[in-house]
Design a protein around this motif. Structure first.
Motif, PDB file in Angstrom:
ATOM      1  N   SER A 141      -0.806  63.715  95.831  1.00 42.61           N
ATOM      2  CA  SER A 141      -0.390  64.343  97.092  1.00 42.61           C
ATOM      3  C   SER A 141      -1.521  64.293  98.108  1.00 42.61           C
ATOM      4  CB  SER A 141       0.021  65.798  96.846  1.00 42.61           C
ATOM      5  OG  SER A 141       1.130  65.890  95.973  1.00 42.61           O
ATOM      6  N   ALA A 142      -2.744  64.527  97.659  1.00 39.56           N
ATOM      7  CA  ALA A 142      -3.893  64.523  98.557  1.00 39.56           C
ATOM      8  C   ALA A 142      -4.101  63.161  99.204  1.00 39.56           C
ATOM      9  CB  ALA A 142      -5.146  64.947  97.797  1.00 39.56           C
ATOM     10  N   GLU A 143      -3.761  62.092  98.484  1.00 37.47           N
ATOM     11  CA  GLU A 143      -3.921  60.747  99.046  1.00 37.47           C
ATOM     12  C   GLU A 143      -3.102  60.588 100.327  1.00 37.47           C
ATOM     13  OE1 GLU A 143      -2.796  58.178  95.889  1.00 37.47           O
ATOM     14  OE2 GLU A 143      -4.617  58.544  94.702  1.00 37.47           O
ATOM     15  N   ALA A 144      -1.937  61.236 100.377  1.00 38.10           N
ATOM     16  CA  ALA A 144      -1.120  61.152 101.584  1.00 38.10           C
ATOM     17  C   ALA A 144      -1.843  61.778 102.770  1.00 38.10           C
ATOM     18  CB  ALA A 144       0.223  61.853 101.354  1.00 38.10           C
ATOM     19  N   PHE A 145      -2.587  62.853 102.527  1.00 38.37           N
ATOM     20  CA  PHE A 145      -3.286  63.532 103.612  1.00 38.37           C
ATOM     21  C   PHE A 145      -4.469  62.709 104.119  1.00 38.37           C
ATOM     22  CE2 PHE A 145      -0.614  66.736 101.955  1.00 38.37           C
ATOM     23  CZ  PHE A 145      -0.386  67.626 102.994  1.00 38.37           C
ATOM     24  N   ILE A 154      -4.650  73.074 101.962  1.00 42.23           N
ATOM     25  CA  ILE A 154      -3.679  73.291 100.895  1.00 42.23           C
ATOM     26  C   ILE A 154      -3.342  74.782 100.818  1.00 42.23           C
ATOM     27  CG2 ILE A 154      -5.471  73.530  99.117  1.00 42.23           C
ATOM     28  CD1 ILE A 154      -3.562  72.085  97.171  1.00 42.23           C
ATOM     29  N   CYS A 155      -2.099  75.085 100.465  1.00 38.10           N
ATOM     30  CA  CYS A 155      -1.627  76.462 100.354  1.00 38.10           C
ATOM     31  C   CYS A 155      -1.204  76.752  98.915  1.00 38.10           C
ATOM     32  CB  CYS A 155      -0.414  76.690 101.257  1.00 38.10           C
ATOM     33  SG  CYS A 155      -0.592  76.099 102.942  1.00 38.10           S
ATOM     34  N   ASN A 156      -1.263  78.011  98.548  1.00 36.79           N
ATOM     35  CA  ASN A 156      -0.703  78.468  97.269  1.00 36.79           C
ATOM     36  C   ASN A 156      -1.273  77.703  96.073  1.00 36.79           C
ATOM     37  OD1 ASN A 156       1.235  80.193  98.714  1.00 36.79           O
ATOM     38  ND2 ASN A 156       2.158  78.244  99.315  1.00 36.79           N
ATOM     39  N   GLU A 194     -11.535  66.875  96.544  1.00 34.41           N
ATOM     40  CA  GLU A 194     -12.255  65.685  96.082  1.00 34.41           C
ATOM     41  C   GLU A 194     -11.655  64.404  96.650  1.00 34.41           C
ATOM     42  OE1 GLU A 194     -12.097  65.969  91.871  1.00 34.41           O
ATOM     43  OE2 GLU A 194     -13.641  67.548  91.746  1.00 34.41           O
ATOM     44  N   VAL A 195     -10.356  64.440  96.937  1.00 36.29           N
ATOM     45  CA  VAL A 195      -9.679  63.253  97.460  1.00 36.29           C
ATOM     46  C   VAL A 195      -9.626  63.259  98.983  1.00 36.29           C
ATOM     47  CG1 VAL A 195      -7.482  61.978  97.510  1.00 36.29           C
ATOM     48  CG2 VAL A 195      -8.269  63.051  95.376  1.00 36.29           C
ATOM     49  N   ALA A 196      -9.202  64.387  99.557  1.00 44.22           N
ATOM     50  CA  ALA A 196      -8.914  64.414 100.989  1.00 44.22           C
ATOM     51  C   ALA A 196      -9.846  65.295 101.799  1.00 44.22           C
ATOM     52  CB  ALA A 196      -7.470  64.886 101.203  1.00 44.22           C
ATOM     53  N   GLY A 197     -10.729  66.052 101.117  1.00 42.32           N
ATOM     54  CA  GLY A 197     -11.436  67.113 101.805  1.00 42.32           C
ATOM     55  C   GLY A 197     -10.499  68.308 101.935  1.00 42.32           C
ATOM     56  N   CYS A 198     -11.033  69.446 102.297  1.00 44.83           N
ATOM     57  CA  CYS A 198     -10.192  70.627 102.459  1.00 44.83           C
ATOM     58  C   CYS A 198     -10.820  71.534 103.506  1.00 44.83           C
ATOM     59  CB  CYS A 198     -10.029  71.379 101.131  1.00 44.83           C
ATOM     60  SG  CYS A 198      -8.868  72.766 101.221  1.00 44.83           S
ATOM     61  N   ASP A 199     -10.177  71.613 104.654  1.00 50.35           N
ATOM     62  CA  ASP A 199     -10.699  72.410 105.760  1.00 50.35           C
ATOM     63  C   ASP A 199     -10.210  73.846 105.732  1.00 50.35           C
ATOM     64  OD1 ASP A 199     -12.099  70.251 107.238  1.00 50.35           O
ATOM     65  OD2 ASP A 199     -10.075  69.424 107.391  1.00 50.35           O
ATOM     66  N   ALA A 200      -9.067  74.099 105.069  1.00 47.14           N
ATOM     67  CA  ALA A 200      -8.487  75.440 105.091  1.00 47.14           C
ATOM     68  C   ALA A 200      -7.543  75.637 103.915  1.00 47.14           C
ATOM     69  CB  ALA A 200      -7.730  75.670 106.399  1.00 47.14           C
TER      70      ALA A 200
END
Length: 313
Positions: A125-129, A143-145, A156-162
């Motif tokens: 899923s992260a690859e899509a982002f 990402i939520c929940n 690790e794949v897409a980064g995560c800002d929030a």
């Protein structure tokens, strides 16, 4: 200065909120803007046909740069109107593109995976982002929940800002793991259910009868001992708020905003007067936050069914 309040558009999408009208929805968003709210949270699944997306799109127009637009993909409606989780890259791409067309903008400021798909690896899923950001469909991702482990895999794949996580006076559990882990990694933390779908707003009486179709009685916190405790918390917050000059809802949201790592609170509203009240919430002073914590501790320590003294102490 950006308001720490984000208007969540789920209630005005009209799926589980009974009696919401288009005029109510438009008036609520307009009132939020007038009250200084500049951040809005929508999702592909907020409405059976993108009602939330279409609504907020009517307000962006030429003022796009004034607002922060948060979108979510990864949940959608089946043909029989059951909400399902789908984290496959093709579905995420299709839904992100559809949401943007509905809104009438080129990009989200923040686009999030609505929830991890238990049948699909988070990393896929992260690859899509990664693709969404590369194509300019969003500026930031999140990402939520998610559990801390799921957040780390996504990052690790897409980064995560929030991230988005539930948090309220009845459900402080995320303060033990989800919120400190994400904040420690440099993520913004948006918390929702700060009023537990209205239960902590001080407007629902102990004998309130919900309208047919209202989903709230199905939540465990609206039943039995949890609901009894929630009403006791509200009673005590009412006394504290009377001394401080703030409402019960503002205290409950302010408590969430005061927690370490929390950067913003998502609040829902279906009528203008609701968002006017909650938009004014701010982090509590240290003394008031300590009093609220004392209320929670005293009620947690008292056995179920023990009455309060007349003065609430």
């Amino acid at each position: 200065m950006t308001s720490p309040i984000i208007l969540g558009l789920w209630p005005v999408a009209g799926v589980t909120t009974v009696g919401v009208t288009r005029d109510d929805a438009r008036d609520t968003v307009r009132a939020a803007i007038d009250a200084g709210v500049t951040q809005f949270d929508t999702a592909f699944s907020y409405g059976y046909d993108g009602e939330s997306d279409r609504l907020i799109g009517t307000f962006l127009g030429r003022d796009r740069d004034r607002f922060t637009l948060i979108g979510k993909v990864g949940q959608r409606w089946s043909a029989d109107r059951q909400r399902v989780v789908d984290g496959s890259p093709d579905t995420l791409r299709e839904d992100a593109e559809t949401s943007l067309r509905r809104i009438g903008v080129d990009a989200f400021d923040l686009l999030m995976l609505h929830s991890p798909d238990p049948l699909f690896p988070v990393e896929r899923s992260a690859e899509a982002f990664v693709s969404f950001r590369r194509r300019g469909l969003c500026r930031r991702v999140g990402i939520c929940n998610a559990t801390p482990q799921q957040r780390r895999v996504f990052a690790e794949v897409a980064g995560c800002d929030a991230i988005q996580s539930p948090l309220n006076l009845m459900q402080p559990g995320p303060l033990n793991d989800v919120i400190p882990e994400a904040a420690g990694a440099g993520c913004d933390v948006h918390v929702y259910w700060t009023l537990m779908k209205g239960l902590l707003a001080g407007r629902i009486s102990r004998d309130h009868v919900f309208a047919d179709g209202d989903s709230r009685p199905g939540y465990a916190v609206y039943q039995g001992e949890p609901r009894r405790r929630a009403h006791e918390i509200v009673d005590r917050l009412g006394q504290l708020g009377g001394r401080c000059g703030v409402s019960v809802a503002q205290l409950a949201i302010g408590w969430a905003l005061s927690q370490p790592g929390v950067t913003a609170a998502l609040v829902g509203a279906r009528r203008p007067e609701q968002i006017r009240e909650t938009a004014a919430a701010r982090p509590l002073t240290r003394d008031v936050a300590t009093e609220v914590d004392g209320i929670l501790t005293s009620l947690a320590d008292r056995p179920a069914g023990t009455p309060e003294s007349p003065d609430g102490s």
